[in-house]
Write an enzyme that holds these catalytic residues in place. Structure first.
Site, PDB file in Angstrom:
ATOM      1  N   GLY B  14       6.912  26.493  43.953  1.00 58.10           N
ATOM      2  CA  GLY B  14       7.034  25.974  42.585  1.00 58.10           C
ATOM      3  C   GLY B  14       7.619  27.005  41.649  1.00 58.10           C
ATOM      4  O   GLY B  14       7.223  28.170  41.691  1.00 58.10           O
ATOM      5  N   THR B 140       3.864  33.275  40.855  1.00 53.22           N
ATOM      6  CA  THR B 140       3.054  32.047  40.838  1.00 53.22           C
ATOM      7  C   THR B 140       2.342  31.892  39.513  1.00 53.22           C
ATOM      8  O   THR B 140       1.759  32.847  38.999  1.00 53.22           O
ATOM      9  CB  THR B 140       1.989  32.010  41.969  1.00 53.22           C
ATOM     10  OG1 THR B 140       1.054  30.956  41.678  1.00 53.22           O
ATOM     11  CG2 THR B 140       1.199  33.297  42.090  1.00 53.22           C
ATOM     12  N   ASP B 142      -0.215  30.199  39.267  1.00 55.66           N
ATOM     13  CA  ASP B 142      -1.632  30.115  39.629  1.00 55.66           C
ATOM     14  C   ASP B 142      -2.320  31.479  39.630  1.00 55.66           C
ATOM     15  O   ASP B 142      -3.541  31.562  39.594  1.00 55.66           O
ATOM     16  CB  ASP B 142      -1.790  29.473  41.014  1.00 55.66           C
ATOM     17  CG  ASP B 142      -1.536  27.977  40.978  1.00 55.66           C
ATOM     18  OD1 ASP B 142      -1.335  27.443  39.874  1.00 55.66           O
ATOM     19  OD2 ASP B 142      -1.537  27.336  42.049  1.00 55.66           O
ATOM     20  N   MET B 186      -3.025  23.134  35.128  1.00 51.60           N
ATOM     21  CA  MET B 186      -2.639  23.335  36.531  1.00 51.60           C
ATOM     22  C   MET B 186      -3.388  24.490  37.198  1.00 51.60           C
ATOM     23  O   MET B 186      -3.868  25.405  36.524  1.00 51.60           O
ATOM     24  CB  MET B 186      -1.141  23.642  36.620  1.00 51.60           C
ATOM     25  CG  MET B 186      -0.250  22.431  36.575  1.00 51.60           C
ATOM     26  SD  MET B 186       1.483  22.992  36.693  1.00 51.60           S
ATOM     27  CE  MET B 186       2.313  21.449  37.055  1.00 51.60           C
ATOM     28  N   ARG B 188      -3.967  25.344  41.728  1.00 51.14           N
ATOM     29  CA  ARG B 188      -4.246  24.676  42.993  1.00 51.14           C
ATOM     30  C   ARG B 188      -5.712  24.819  43.414  1.00 51.14           C
ATOM     31  O   ARG B 188      -6.383  23.821  43.622  1.00 51.14           O
ATOM     32  CB  ARG B 188      -3.312  25.197  44.088  1.00 51.14           C
ATOM     33  CG  ARG B 188      -3.301  24.325  45.316  1.00 51.14           C
ATOM     34  CD  ARG B 188      -2.075  24.598  46.172  1.00 51.14           C
ATOM     35  NE  ARG B 188      -1.907  26.022  46.471  1.00 51.14           N
ATOM     36  CZ  ARG B 188      -1.111  26.483  47.432  1.00 51.14           C
ATOM     37  NH1 ARG B 188      -0.407  25.626  48.167  1.00 51.14           N
ATOM     38  NH2 ARG B 188      -0.986  27.756  47.673  1.00 51.14           N
ATOM     39  N   GLU B 242      -7.234  21.093  37.031  1.00 53.03           N
ATOM     40  CA  GLU B 242      -6.883  19.898  37.806  1.00 53.03           C
ATOM     41  C   GLU B 242      -7.643  19.840  39.134  1.00 53.03           C
ATOM     42  O   GLU B 242      -7.763  18.775  39.729  1.00 53.03           O
ATOM     43  CB  GLU B 242      -5.377  19.851  38.077  1.00 53.03           C
ATOM     44  CG  GLU B 242      -4.872  21.020  38.928  1.00 53.03           C
ATOM     45  CD  GLU B 242      -3.411  20.882  39.355  1.00 53.03           C
ATOM     46  OE1 GLU B 242      -2.870  19.771  39.314  1.00 53.03           O
ATOM     47  OE2 GLU B 242      -2.818  21.909  39.729  1.00 53.03           O
TER      48      GLU B 242
END
Lengths: 417, 417
Positions: B14, B140, B142, B186, B188, B242
């Site tokens: 991403g 990332t 994340d 967001m 993961r 999420e």
């Protein structure tokens, strides 16, 4: 020398990225008018007037006003209260407050509904022989006020929507996987802001299809449009208005009307984009993503248009001048003088004509297939988000703070006793 | 003088707001290395290598590189392709291409999965006695890569999320009507970005509650937290990841798992925020709005952190230097030297240790109630979005274009024959 009259300013309806800059413009203009005494603001619009919640705007820390161009929301507080024709008690209450505070100039910043309230007050004061200049200051991201070339707030939302849409589209094009992006754009009954998303194309990454509430929406035509595009390119970008309607009058978002309930027993109500994404997924078996910018569309001050900020300031300044000149029952409006270079003038238009009227996108600015705008619309819209120095650029630098976060204006709002 | 080796750079996974700035940093560094011959890029990551789709990065119009800090997405093209241990055919194919093009330096920009691919290639080349330095360039939003203080891309997403959240919250506070805003962020499996939304508080308008995937989510505790706040204030702002999970292991977003279908027969799958908004509405009878920034969180280059841009450039530059120094099987990492003033160093860490590991938020940075972060997290995070000149500020001016729209880099990507 005549006795000075006091001025009252209030905000109403949904905020835009530039309404607080209008407060600044009005305050600066009012301070330079010999006829204006105290400068008040109402807390939460006409609701605040009814509740007697006024405060001294001129007494606020003046340094806060320079932050107005960065401050979203309604810095004075807003409301959705609409004066009803038969609400005689409301009118009387307002008149009492106005008399008590010697308010002779009233400026109300809002959209269609607010202009209606403004107009009703103007007529009521006239009937009651209460001398007060009532002037509307336009504001709406929907751009649906009539008799003005455009409304302050619209351009900043266009810049926000087109910038975010361009950036997200570039991101989605990073992969080889075919994908459809469906963006849902705000707009109560008019498609101006959805149409404005077309400007994203100037960055090279804009919508392929644009569906406006000015045209009846057909699921069949929509599917055919998308299928045709799929034959040409892997990434398809679509802008849909939140208020699209089908031929039978139902909103597209009502298509979830089987009244299904989620696990909490609450009725599920997706937006138009979410519903249409499900429809495309089912019929085209492609990756589809629905994106709704939600309140960001009207709150993203960091993406405000320079032209919009400039005009929001000056239209309020002009409204004060109108009020002080003895005019009442008018809205300050924008009149485009030329497009190259872009130039506007300010003029007064009748609130009688503005109140409750709604300006839709002209038919000639929508293409024949009803899935795009024409070049005429682009010519109309583009100068509004321009950053050219000759386009009435706003000179407050949009500087970043040291910590990288926005810095908002804060008013103490010490209510008058 | 030894024969020059060619260098290959590719992007994977991403995108973030700053990955294209890393391309620029790598290119500039590679050009100044005498040992580097041609500088190639793969189109769509390792997928492009497998397909033999390489192009000459140094031959691109150099003016385009100055636009990298404004360009979202993956300018080289990205992929989600992950090399499997047993995919011997893939490895052989890659080796063939590398031999044919005399690629002796391979830089792969990505997150956990990409570092795994990178590591596998490093070991394969070693087994095959093919001399090639394989170096990972971290990236990332994340922020879940281990052995690096943080990952490029994270800070810009934090700045985006906290800015938008602050602006939208100010907007929602314009009315007297009580309202709950639920933002879905967001991430993961780790809550870094959701935690980062806490920085919005520095503008005066941040989240009241923050729920991270590092803690088991309880609907009962959630409801009680919100009820307690309702007694104190009319506007409540909540950030939820999420990827929140319940005690039974299910994701919160799976609560819509009664598999209801919309009118098109498509399974409805709302996000965590939408589901939780429905839950609050049902139990508290309050106005609740769920907002999901979606891809904007990783694509909003116009809100990129200056520090992040600076580090994205320099970490890639460092990775090239590592490769040329003969090191392989490493990731270029960031090591914080001090917080005031904020300073980082670059270091090499083992891909063996990085590949497939996942860094979660430390327990001590989450409050006891599991609904907020601690001050330690704020101290860690704030310098990353700083705009202070002494914090490694990136010196490409984030200037607006004349037309008010972003201007993206465009590479021709003429594939090698």
């Amino acid at each position: 020398m005549a006795t000075k009259g006091n001025l009252l300013y209030a905000q109403s309806g949904g905020p835009t990225a530039v309404i607080n800059t209008s407060v600044w413009g009005a305050l600066q203009a009012a301070r330079s008018c010999a006829a204006v005494g105290d400068i008040y603001a109402a807390y939460h619009g006409i609701q605040g007037v009814l509740d007697g919640e006024l405060f001294d705007l001129a007494a606020e820390d003046q340094l806060q006003f320079a932050k107005m161009p960065h401050t979203p929301g309604a810095v004075l507080g807003s409301c959705r209260y609409r004066l009803q024709q038969e609400a005689t008690e409301d009118y009387q209450k307002i008149l009492d407050i106005f008399r008590r505070r010697n308010i002779r100039y009233f400026l109300y910043n809002g959209g269609n509904d607010s202009m209606d309230t403004c107009n009703k007050l103007h007529h009521f004061f006239q009937e009651q022989n209460y001398e007060c200049a009532v002037i509307g200051v336009p504001k709406t991201i929907d751009n649906d006020l009539v008799l003005t070339d455009h409304s302050p707030g619209f351009a900043s939302s266009v810049r926000c929507v087109s910038t975010l849409m361009a950036e997200v589209t570039v991101d989605a094009c990073s992969y080889t996987t075919p994908q459809i992006l469906l963006f849902e754009i705000m707009g109560r009954n008019a498609g101006w802001l959805t149409a404005g998303s077309a400007l994203a194309r100037l960055s090279g990454f804009g919508p392929d299809l644009i569906y406006l509430p000015e045209r009846t929406f057909s699921l069949e035509n929509f599917l055919r449009d998308v299928e045709n595009l799929q034959a040409q390119k892997p990434h398809i970008v679509i802008a849909v208005s939140e208020s699209l309607r089908l031929a039978d009058g139902r909103y597209v978002k009502e298509l979830s009307g089987t009244k299904e309930h989620d696990v909490f027993g609450h009725e599920q109500m997706g937006g138009a984009a979410q519903l249409l994404a499900a429809y495309l997924k089912k019929n085209l078996h492609t990756k589809v993503r629905a994106i709704e910018f939600s309140l960001v569309q009207r709150a993203a001050c960091h993406l405000a248009s320079q032209v919009d900020l400039y005009e929001a300031y000056h239209v309020a300044e002009y409204a004060v001048k109108l009020a002080v000149s003895g005019v009442s029952g008018k809205m300050a409006a924008l009149q485009r003088q030329s497009n190259q270079p872009y130039q506007v003038d300010y003029k007064a238009v009748d609130l009688d004509a503005v109140a409750n009227a709604e300006k839709k996108l002209p038919s000639s600015w929508i293409n024949a297939a009803g899935n795009d705008v024409t070049d005429e619309f682009i010519s109309y819209c583009l100068p509004l988000i321009s950053n050219r120095e000759d386009a009435g650029r706003y000179d407050v630098p949009l500087e970043l703070t040291d910590n990288g976060l926005p810095c908002f204006a804060y008013l103490k709002k010490q209510l008058l006793l």
